[in-house]
Design an enzyme around this catalytic site. Structure first.
Site, mmCIF file in Angstrom:
data_model
loop_
_atom_site.group_PDB
_atom_site.id
_atom_site.type_symbol
_atom_site.label_atom_id
_atom_site.label_comp_id
_atom_site.label_asym_id
_atom_site.label_seq_id
_atom_site.Cartn_x
_atom_site.Cartn_y
_atom_site.Cartn_z
ATOM 1 N N GLU A 131 25.140 -3.763 45.218
ATOM 2 C CA GLU A 131 25.359 -3.920 46.663
ATOM 3 C C GLU A 131 24.990 -2.635 47.375
ATOM 4 O O GLU A 131 25.018 -1.559 46.766
ATOM 5 C CB GLU A 131 26.854 -4.164 46.886
ATOM 6 C CG GLU A 131 27.183 -5.394 47.670
ATOM 7 C CD GLU A 131 28.665 -5.560 47.848
ATOM 8 O OE1 GLU A 131 29.361 -4.564 48.134
ATOM 9 O OE2 GLU A 131 29.149 -6.681 47.690
ATOM 10 N N HIS A 247 30.306 -6.240 59.839
ATOM 11 C CA HIS A 247 29.417 -6.726 58.780
ATOM 12 C C HIS A 247 28.065 -7.052 59.414
ATOM 13 O O HIS A 247 28.020 -7.671 60.472
ATOM 14 C CB HIS A 247 30.005 -7.964 58.110
ATOM 15 C CG HIS A 247 29.359 -8.278 56.808
ATOM 16 N ND1 HIS A 247 28.104 -8.836 56.725
ATOM 17 C CD2 HIS A 247 29.763 -8.079 55.542
ATOM 18 C CE1 HIS A 247 27.779 -8.973 55.456
ATOM 19 N NE2 HIS A 247 28.776 -8.526 54.709
ATOM 20 N N ARG A 293 26.321 -0.623 54.955
ATOM 21 C CA ARG A 293 26.410 -1.735 55.913
ATOM 22 C C ARG A 293 26.482 -1.295 57.372
ATOM 23 O O ARG A 293 25.973 -1.990 58.244
ATOM 24 C CB ARG A 293 27.553 -2.681 55.548
ATOM 25 C CG ARG A 293 28.915 -2.092 55.560
ATOM 26 C CD ARG A 293 29.964 -3.163 55.358
ATOM 27 N NE ARG A 293 29.696 -4.006 54.168
ATOM 28 C CZ ARG A 293 30.639 -4.679 53.528
ATOM 29 N NH1 ARG A 293 31.877 -4.616 53.944
ATOM 30 N NH2 ARG A 293 30.357 -5.416 52.493
ATOM 31 N N HIS A 353 34.467 -7.104 60.809
ATOM 32 C CA HIS A 353 34.707 -7.564 59.440
ATOM 33 C C HIS A 353 35.963 -6.982 58.803
ATOM 34 O O HIS A 353 36.741 -7.699 58.193
ATOM 35 C CB HIS A 353 33.479 -7.188 58.610
ATOM 36 C CG HIS A 353 33.502 -7.696 57.210
ATOM 37 N ND1 HIS A 353 33.724 -9.026 56.925
ATOM 38 C CD2 HIS A 353 33.340 -7.062 56.012
ATOM 39 C CE1 HIS A 353 33.677 -9.197 55.609
ATOM 40 N NE2 HIS A 353 33.462 -8.025 55.036
ATOM 41 N N ARG A 388 33.961 1.917 54.846
ATOM 42 C CA ARG A 388 34.366 1.307 53.577
ATOM 43 C C ARG A 388 33.147 0.944 52.743
ATOM 44 O O ARG A 388 32.217 0.297 53.234
ATOM 45 C CB ARG A 388 35.170 0.037 53.859
ATOM 46 C CG ARG A 388 35.542 -0.720 52.615
ATOM 47 C CD ARG A 388 36.218 -2.028 52.968
ATOM 48 N NE ARG A 388 35.290 -2.988 53.502
ATOM 49 C CZ ARG A 388 34.987 -4.161 52.921
ATOM 50 N NH1 ARG A 388 35.563 -4.494 51.781
ATOM 51 N NH2 ARG A 388 34.143 -4.997 53.470
HETATM 52 C C1 LIG Z 1 34.553 -13.480 54.848
HETATM 53 C C2 LIG Z 1 35.024 -12.239 54.148
HETATM 54 C C3 LIG Z 1 34.397 -11.817 52.982
HETATM 55 C C4 LIG Z 1 34.838 -10.666 52.321
HETATM 56 N N1 LIG Z 1 34.232 -10.301 51.140
HETATM 57 C C5 LIG Z 1 34.742 -9.257 50.441
HETATM 58 C C6 LIG Z 1 34.231 -8.944 49.146
HETATM 59 O O1 LIG Z 1 33.328 -9.595 48.645
HETATM 60 N N2 LIG Z 1 34.791 -7.898 48.480
HETATM 61 C C7 LIG Z 1 35.821 -7.157 48.989
HETATM 62 O O2 LIG Z 1 36.297 -6.226 48.330
HETATM 63 N N3 LIG Z 1 36.308 -7.445 50.208
HETATM 64 C C8 LIG Z 1 35.813 -8.485 50.929
HETATM 65 N N4 LIG Z 1 36.342 -8.777 52.154
HETATM 66 C C9 LIG Z 1 37.488 -8.012 52.633
HETATM 67 C C10 LIG Z 1 38.713 -8.431 51.827
HETATM 68 O O3 LIG Z 1 38.697 -9.815 51.666
HETATM 69 C C11 LIG Z 1 40.001 -8.039 52.520
HETATM 70 O O4 LIG Z 1 39.948 -6.733 52.967
HETATM 71 C C12 LIG Z 1 41.175 -8.164 51.557
HETATM 72 O O5 LIG Z 1 41.143 -9.429 50.942
HETATM 73 C C13 LIG Z 1 42.484 -7.968 52.289
HETATM 74 O O6 LIG Z 1 43.521 -8.380 51.457
HETATM 75 P P1 LIG Z 1 44.994 -8.308 51.979
HETATM 76 O O7 LIG Z 1 45.842 -8.899 50.906
HETATM 77 O O8 LIG Z 1 45.309 -6.961 52.459
HETATM 78 O O9 LIG Z 1 45.012 -9.228 53.301
HETATM 79 P P2 LIG Z 1 44.635 -10.744 53.482
HETATM 80 O O10 LIG Z 1 43.969 -11.300 52.299
HETATM 81 O O11 LIG Z 1 43.943 -10.891 54.773
HETATM 82 O O12 LIG Z 1 46.056 -11.438 53.605
HETATM 83 C C14 LIG Z 1 46.879 -11.253 54.717
HETATM 84 C C15 LIG Z 1 47.962 -12.293 54.689
HETATM 85 O O13 LIG Z 1 48.957 -12.013 55.670
HETATM 86 C C16 LIG Z 1 49.303 -13.207 56.336
HETATM 87 N N5 LIG Z 1 49.841 -12.863 57.654
HETATM 88 C C17 LIG Z 1 49.234 -12.193 58.661
HETATM 89 N N6 LIG Z 1 50.070 -12.076 59.706
HETATM 90 C C18 LIG Z 1 51.239 -12.660 59.356
HETATM 91 C C19 LIG Z 1 52.476 -12.878 60.018
HETATM 92 N N7 LIG Z 1 52.703 -12.500 61.269
HETATM 93 N N8 LIG Z 1 53.454 -13.516 59.339
HETATM 94 C C20 LIG Z 1 53.261 -13.965 58.078
HETATM 95 N N9 LIG Z 1 52.098 -13.810 57.420
HETATM 96 C C21 LIG Z 1 51.109 -13.170 58.044
HETATM 97 C C22 LIG Z 1 47.998 -13.973 56.385
HETATM 98 O O14 LIG Z 1 48.212 -15.324 56.630
HETATM 99 C C23 LIG Z 1 47.470 -13.696 54.985
HETATM 100 O O15 LIG Z 1 48.053 -14.557 54.043
HETATM 101 C C24 LIG Z 1 35.913 -9.917 52.837
HETATM 102 C C25 LIG Z 1 36.527 -10.342 54.004
HETATM 103 C C26 LIG Z 1 36.106 -11.487 54.668
HETATM 104 C C27 LIG Z 1 36.793 -11.924 55.922
#
Ligand SMILES: Cc1cc2nc3c(=O)[nH]c(=O)nc-3n(C[C@H](O)[C@H](O)[C@H](O)COP(=O)(O)OP(=O)(O)OC[C@H]3O[C@@H](n4cnc5c(N)ncnc54)[C@H](O)[C@@H]3O)c2cc1C
Length: 548
Positions: A131, A247, A293, A353, A388
């Site tokens: 990547e 992104h 990116r 993103h 990032r």
């Molecule tokens: C389309 C896309 C593709 C991506 N591809 C990659 C990749 O290939 N590799 C990589 O490393 N990263 C990638 N990323 C970034 C990565 O997915 C995220 O940074 C990472 O998954 C964040 O994980 P997290 O557990 O911190 O938050 P999240 O996975 O976003 O989870 C947050 C959670 O909190 C919950 N929540 C939010 N507010 C509240 C509230 N008020 N009350 C209760 N629950 C709440 C949400 O519903 C969710 O369940 C991508 C992101 C996107 C959007």
């Protein structure tokens, strides 16, 4: 420096004595990789209550496509992964944090495999992709471009099998409850039952990012920055709110969601081309389509400005029919609009993103508030610096979910038998908030929300200047004046209040950082200024902005 935002302590009026209460050792807010990994580390030693505002699978994590970075096979090395992360972070990564995360990566992968996640293989070996920004092939992926779904599903299977993990879907966290500055749990809301108090000895914030604050974003609807806003209201320190990663390639078709077209597409031979089919990235960076990116996002913006067009294209023809097999998710999304990715060019443009800034957390996930931990995208650990490196964020969520979980288990195990003072503080105190209803008229919430998202995109977007930022700051302040005084009883209102609070912090931090660094690009300060700005911007409610 002046104060940056005025928000009230709680969004709603409540009295904990008059609400149903749930008692748990640890409240975990969110159900992405960070939340689930933290929960798994704490069970069975502790009782964990996971609150998530939609379904368990609604998270950025679930939609992650490209993969997860880990130096697992020679000639790649942990040092190489570290060097690339530091180089991408533009001089303000925390080196100890980078070392900790990249060193833990291979073990995280082993663990996921043990728990049933299946990464793609080729010829009996792990199929490791490349990547932008990575100097070696280092990206593990699953089911082509459904890496997040595969990893999250493995974590969900494991968590739902644990009796000590109580999972509550459709439970919206409104605010963190505090007693004397220490976090004592969460005030939440469920559509069927209304408000609910979750009393917890420790709280883990894992609510992800805030992409939805922008008109163009790859993030799902849940990403409204609630965790950042509630931490801010509770008094936690937020860091680096000016750093948002855009992104370069989101699907750009009117009426379609901005489906992300993963960077691995370019890593494996896809090219960015203009309307005439001409590749243009080498005009902007020697690495061409494999440039970092933020460089690619800016190059596309410049190219569009020069050509007056609305989007550019991704050409996957060099991959031939393999394209459909390798990227089934993208193929499916495009097919809905009659685009065959093996043959047709895909219309794309940049979109918000990833939130690099967040709740300041240390190497064990501890925040500035007693008993509050933060991990994953909601946190700011210093891993990403000012930019990032792709595929490092799933990894960060897993590593710090685990670290936070470990630390909480240690703390709570050591707390038995608790000292008298500690025991006294464990007694649930009554908490009340007496917010009064504003007498001002009704609001068209979607209208304010759309206006905010457009303003953020226009004025606090990929390239920002003082005039635009000051205008955003002033306009959001105006909107705040008649939205933040309201008391809402549904998530749409609370989300809007959260986004308005954050928009102002972001505009303000972006205005303060008078340089260009990583994803923060100032049209009026185009140079990086190491003499003054190898620092972080810290903000906390009712405090002057600080530099560290
Ligand atoms: C389309 C896309 C593709 C991506 N591809 C990659 C990749 O290939 N590799 C990589 O490393 N990263 C990638 N990323 C970034 C990565 O997915 C995220 O940074 C990472 O998954 C964040 O994980 P997290 O557990 O911190 O938050 P999240 O996975 O976003 O989870 C947050 C959670 O909190 C919950 N929540 C939010 N507010 C509240 C509230 N008020 N009350 C209760 N629950 C709440 C949400 O519903 C969710 O369940 C991508 C992101 C996107 C959007």
């Amino acid at each position: 420096m002046r104060r940056h935002a005025q928000v009230r302590r709680y969004l709603v009026a409540f009295d904990t004595d008059r609400l149903p209460q749930v008692f748990t050792d640890v409240a975990v807010i969110g159900s992405g990789v960070a939340a689930l990994r933290a929960a798994l580390e704490m069970a069975p030693a502790l009782h964990v209550t996971v609150l998530t505002k939609s379904r368990l699978t609604e998270s950025n994590s679930y939609y992650a496509q490209g993969g997860i970075a880990a130096a697992i096979a020679p000639p790649d090395t942990v040092q190489g992964h570290m060097a690339d992360t530091l180089a991408t972070g533009c001089g303000i990564c925390d080196e100890a944090v980078v070392r900790q995360v990249v060193t833990a990566a291979p073990d995280c992968i082993r663990e996921l495999i043990q728990w049933g996640a299946q990464f793609d293989t080729s010829g009996g070996r792990m199929d490791i992709g490349r990547e932008g920004g990575h100097s070696a092939p280092r990206i593990l992926h699953a089911r082509g471009d459904e890496t997040g779904k595969e990893i999250t599903s493995a974590l969900i299977r494991r968590a739902t099998g644990r009796s000590e993990i109580d999972i509550r879907e459709e439970t919206f966290a409104i605010d963190l409850l505090t007693v004397g500055g220490a976090v004592a749990g969460v005030l939440a809301w469920q559509p069927a039952h209304g408000m609910l108090v979750v009393r917890a000895r420790r709280t883990v914030l894992a609510t992800g990012g805030l992409g939805r604050i922008y008109r163009e974003t790859t993030n799902p609807e849940v990403a409204t920055g609630d965790g950042l806003a509630m931490a801010y209201r509770a008094g936690a320190v937020l860091a680096d709110m000016e750093f948002v990663q855009f992104h370069p390639t989101a699907l750009y078709i009117a009426g379609a969601s901005r489906h992300l077209i993963s960077e691995t597409v370019r890593g494996e031979g896809g090219r960015l081309v203009d309307k005439a089919g001409r590749p243009f990235m080498h005009e902007y960076h020697p690495q061409g389509d494999l440039a970092p990116r933020d460089v690619v996002s800016r190059a596309i913006v410049s190219h569009l400005r020069r050509s007056g067009e609305t989007h550019v294209f991704l050409d996957l023809a060099p991959l031939g029919h393999e394209a459909r097999k390798r990227f089934p998710g993208i193929a499916k999304a495009c097919a809905q609009f009659g685009i065959d990715i093996a043959r047709d060019r895909i219309p794309v443009r940049p979109a918000a993103h990833y939130m690099i800034g967040g709740v300041k957390a240390d190497r064990a996930g501890r925040t500035s508030l007693e008993r509050l931990y933060a991990c994953g995208e909601v946190s700011s650990t210093g891993l990403h610096g000012a930019n990032r490196l792709g595929s490092n964020s799933l990894l960060e969520g897993l590593v710090y979910g685990r670290e936070a979980g470990r630390r909480i288990v240690e703390e709570l195990s050591a707390a038995v038998p608790a000292s008298a003072a500690a025991a006294a503080r464990e007694v649930p105190e009554r908490i009340r908030s007496d917010v009064t209803r504003s007498t001002r008229g009704e609001l068209n919430l979607p209208d304010v929300r759309n206006s905010l998202r457009s303003l953020m995109w226009r004025n606090v977007g990929i390239v920002r200047g003082a005039e635009d930022l000051a205008e955003a700051d002033a306009l959001i302040e105006f909107w705040q004046s008649y939205v933040l005084d309201k008391v809402f009883d549904q998530p749409a209102g609370w989300e809007l209040q959260n986004m308005l609070a954050l928009g102002r912090l972001m505009a303000h931090a972006a205005l303060v950082r008078t340089e260009t660094r990583g994803v923060h690009v100032r049209s009026d300060w185009p140079e990086r200024d190491d003499e003054h700005w190898r620092r972080h911007i810290l903000m906390a409610r009712d405090q002057e902005l600080r530099l560290e």
